[in-house]
Design an enzyme around this catalytic site. Structure first.
Site, mmCIF file in Angstrom:
data_model
loop_
_atom_site.group_PDB
_atom_site.id
_atom_site.type_symbol
_atom_site.label_atom_id
_atom_site.label_comp_id
_atom_site.label_asym_id
_atom_site.label_seq_id
_atom_site.Cartn_x
_atom_site.Cartn_y
_atom_site.Cartn_z
ATOM 1 N N TYR A 89 3.881 4.984 11.731
ATOM 2 C CA TYR A 89 4.150 3.565 11.968
ATOM 3 C C TYR A 89 5.012 2.895 10.895
ATOM 4 O O TYR A 89 5.304 1.707 10.981
ATOM 5 C CB TYR A 89 2.838 2.783 12.146
ATOM 6 C CG TYR A 89 1.854 2.934 11.000
ATOM 7 C CD1 TYR A 89 1.960 2.152 9.852
ATOM 8 C CD2 TYR A 89 0.825 3.875 11.061
ATOM 9 C CE1 TYR A 89 1.067 2.288 8.811
ATOM 10 C CE2 TYR A 89 -0.078 4.025 10.027
ATOM 11 C CZ TYR A 89 0.045 3.231 8.897
ATOM 12 O OH TYR A 89 -0.844 3.373 7.865
ATOM 13 N N ARG B 116 0.864 -1.181 0.000
ATOM 14 C CA ARG B 116 0.000 0.000 0.000
ATOM 15 C C ARG B 116 0.902 1.233 0.000
ATOM 16 O O ARG B 116 1.506 1.574 0.999
ATOM 17 C CB ARG B 116 -0.861 -0.037 1.277
ATOM 18 C CG ARG B 116 -2.022 0.922 1.292
ATOM 19 C CD ARG B 116 -2.605 1.027 2.705
ATOM 20 N NE ARG B 116 -1.728 1.808 3.549
ATOM 21 C CZ ARG B 116 -1.619 1.661 4.863
ATOM 22 N NH1 ARG B 116 -2.300 0.769 5.512
ATOM 23 N NH2 ARG B 116 -0.786 2.445 5.561
ATOM 24 N N HIS C 60 -3.427 4.486 4.902
ATOM 25 C CA HIS C 60 -4.629 3.630 4.904
ATOM 26 C C HIS C 60 -5.809 4.362 4.263
ATOM 27 O O HIS C 60 -6.475 3.837 3.377
ATOM 28 C CB HIS C 60 -4.954 3.243 6.355
ATOM 29 C CG HIS C 60 -6.239 2.506 6.505
ATOM 30 N ND1 HIS C 60 -6.415 1.212 6.063
ATOM 31 C CD2 HIS C 60 -7.432 2.885 7.036
ATOM 32 C CE1 HIS C 60 -7.658 0.819 6.318
ATOM 33 N NE2 HIS C 60 -8.293 1.816 6.901
HETATM 34 C C1 LIG Z 1 -14.800 -6.221 11.686
HETATM 35 C C2 LIG Z 1 -13.966 -4.976 11.583
HETATM 36 N N1 LIG Z 1 -13.039 -4.720 12.532
HETATM 37 C C3 LIG Z 1 -12.284 -3.587 12.448
HETATM 38 C C4 LIG Z 1 -12.466 -2.711 11.415
HETATM 39 C C5 LIG Z 1 -11.617 -1.446 11.342
HETATM 40 N N2 LIG Z 1 -10.708 -1.536 10.218
HETATM 41 C C6 LIG Z 1 -10.977 -0.913 9.054
HETATM 42 S S1 LIG Z 1 -9.819 -1.176 7.905
HETATM 43 C C7 LIG Z 1 -8.891 -2.119 8.950
HETATM 44 C C8 LIG Z 1 -7.589 -2.729 8.484
HETATM 45 C C9 LIG Z 1 -7.805 -3.806 7.477
HETATM 46 O O1 LIG Z 1 -6.600 -4.219 6.918
HETATM 47 P P1 LIG Z 1 -6.522 -5.240 5.733
HETATM 48 O O2 LIG Z 1 -7.523 -6.333 5.883
HETATM 49 O O3 LIG Z 1 -5.095 -5.649 5.606
HETATM 50 O O4 LIG Z 1 -6.976 -4.408 4.451
HETATM 51 P P2 LIG Z 1 -6.379 -3.052 3.850
HETATM 52 O O5 LIG Z 1 -7.070 -1.917 4.536
HETATM 53 O O6 LIG Z 1 -4.913 -3.055 4.062
HETATM 54 O O7 LIG Z 1 -6.755 -3.096 2.411
HETATM 55 C C10 LIG Z 1 -9.502 -2.203 10.194
HETATM 56 C C11 LIG Z 1 -8.951 -2.926 11.373
HETATM 57 C C12 LIG Z 1 -13.452 -3.013 10.453
HETATM 58 N N3 LIG Z 1 -13.672 -2.236 9.406
HETATM 59 N N4 LIG Z 1 -14.173 -4.159 10.548
#
Ligand SMILES: Cc1ncc(C[n+]2csc(CCOP(=O)(O)OP(=O)(O)O)c2C)c(N)n1
Length: 356
Positions: free
Chosen positions: A264, A251, A255
């Protein structure tokens, strides 16, 4: 097993990597992917700008992941389904959903912005991994109906720690459901690095535990992705069951706009990934092959610019909102409570009209 590292057909400089088992996709299909990836990159940039202008509430950029986005959508046939996450706007657009409709949700306008049934693209899921059991359900239902449908389910590395991920993969394997799970391992779940997420040798290795093939592929190599995903789709369509594909990618941006990635991760790490950019790699390859010259490249950039202009103009217009739509699409048949609330709102609005 993934001991040999990710499958790679193009090196970072675009040179062809010798591979005994996989041959390079045709140049025309790679050129088509390149065109869509340039557009995807432009849409990522535009969406970032629209957030800064207050037109979009938030945007999770897929900059650096455009090969995954475009090739995942491109591997599907018209009757197949795509199950994207919040980060997969470019994949939805590459599948054929109008980018204006894709970004509508983030503009805070109207439900999910597009008609999932028309495009066979599920609403972009924000609750992590919840789309995966849904994807398996759709795939299994299609099988029961005798339809030849394959479902491409996307998620991130962080989502592999969710219970829904486990349940979806287990169900898919047991039911031999025609699903391709594509994990875009972009190394972070917001601020949580992969090392704090999993100590499995690779995320693809998790496939072994469910009894499905796990394939690790270079997620910044459109050619390798194309071969791997095409194979997984064909396997699913032939009734041989699901495949777990891990795309090794990065990425490049924060985020979302609401995140400060400098807190981080080191700039040096980001700089290391810049030269592995999927667009740079594919462009270098197509140029070396003589498939892409200055004129064609300029024309592709102009087309992306024109599309960005169209999307920008459309999103700048405030669409009139009908408050009654609040109740639409909540239930196939509204419950008595919801029907009563809708009627109450209509009466209030009518009364206000009379006062005016
Ligand atoms: C069930 C749930 N827990 C926490 C969140 C908060 N949250 C949003 S994005 C994220 C990180 C997700 O990372 P990843 O699966 O690696 O996908 P990326 O954002 O890197 O594409 C989190 C913890 C959420 N959206 N849904």
């Amino acid at each position: 097993m993934t001991r040999d590292g990710p499958i790679r057909l193009l090196a970072a400089d675009g040179a062809v990597v010798e591979d005994q088992r996989h041959s390079l996709p045709p140049a025309e299909s790679l050129l088509a992917h390149y065109r869509t990836m340039v557009l995807g990159r432009r849409l990522n940039e535009l969406a970032g700008a629209l957030v800064r202008q207050g037109r979009l509430a938030v945007y999770p950029s897929s900059r650096g992941q455009e090969a995954c986005q475009v090739v995942a959508a491109g591997a599907l046939r018209p009757g197949d389904w795509l199950f994207p996450t919040y980060r997969d706007s470019v994949a939805a657009a590459a599948r054929g959903v109008d980018a204006v409709e894709v970004l509508t949700l983030l503009a805070g306008d109207w439900h999910c912005g597009y008609d999932p049934l028309r495009h066979r693209v599920a609403p972009q899921a924000t609750p992590l991994a919840t789309q995966l059991p849904h994807a398996v359900g759709v795939a299994h239902a299609a099988r029961l109906k005798g339809e030849d449908t394959v479902v491409m389910a996307l998620c991130g590395d962080g989502a592999t720690s969710e219970g829904d991920f486990h349940e979806a993969l287990n169900f898919a394997a047991v039911l031999r459901a025609p699903v391709v799970f594509l994990v875009q391992n972009n190394k972070y779940a917001i601020s949580v690095p992969l090392a704090r997420q999993s100590v499995a040798p690779s995320l693809a290795d998790k496939g072994v535990g469910y009894g499905m093939p796990g394939v690790l592929v270079d997620g910044n190599d459109a050619a390798a992705l194309s071969v791997v995903l095409q194979e997984a789709v064909e396997r699913a369509a032939a009734g041989a069951g699901p495949t777990l594909v891990e795309a090794d990618t990065y990425r490049l941006e924060a985020h979302t706009n609401a995140d400060d990635a400098a807190r981080y991760r080191a700039d040096a790490e980001v700089s290391e990934w810049q030269p592995r950019d999927p667009l740079i790699r594919l462009r270098a390859h197509l140029r070396a092959e003589g498939v892409l010259d200055d004129r064609a490249d300029a024309e592709i950039a102009e087309a992306a610019e024109a599309e960005a202009e169209r999307v920008r103009t459309a999103l700048a217009a405030d669409s009139p909102v009908d408050p009654a739509e609040l109740f639409a699409h909540v239930h196939a048949r509204p419950t008595p409570d919801v029907a009563a609330q809708a009627a109450l709102l209509q009466a209030e609005l009518a009364a206000q009209e009379e006062i005016r």
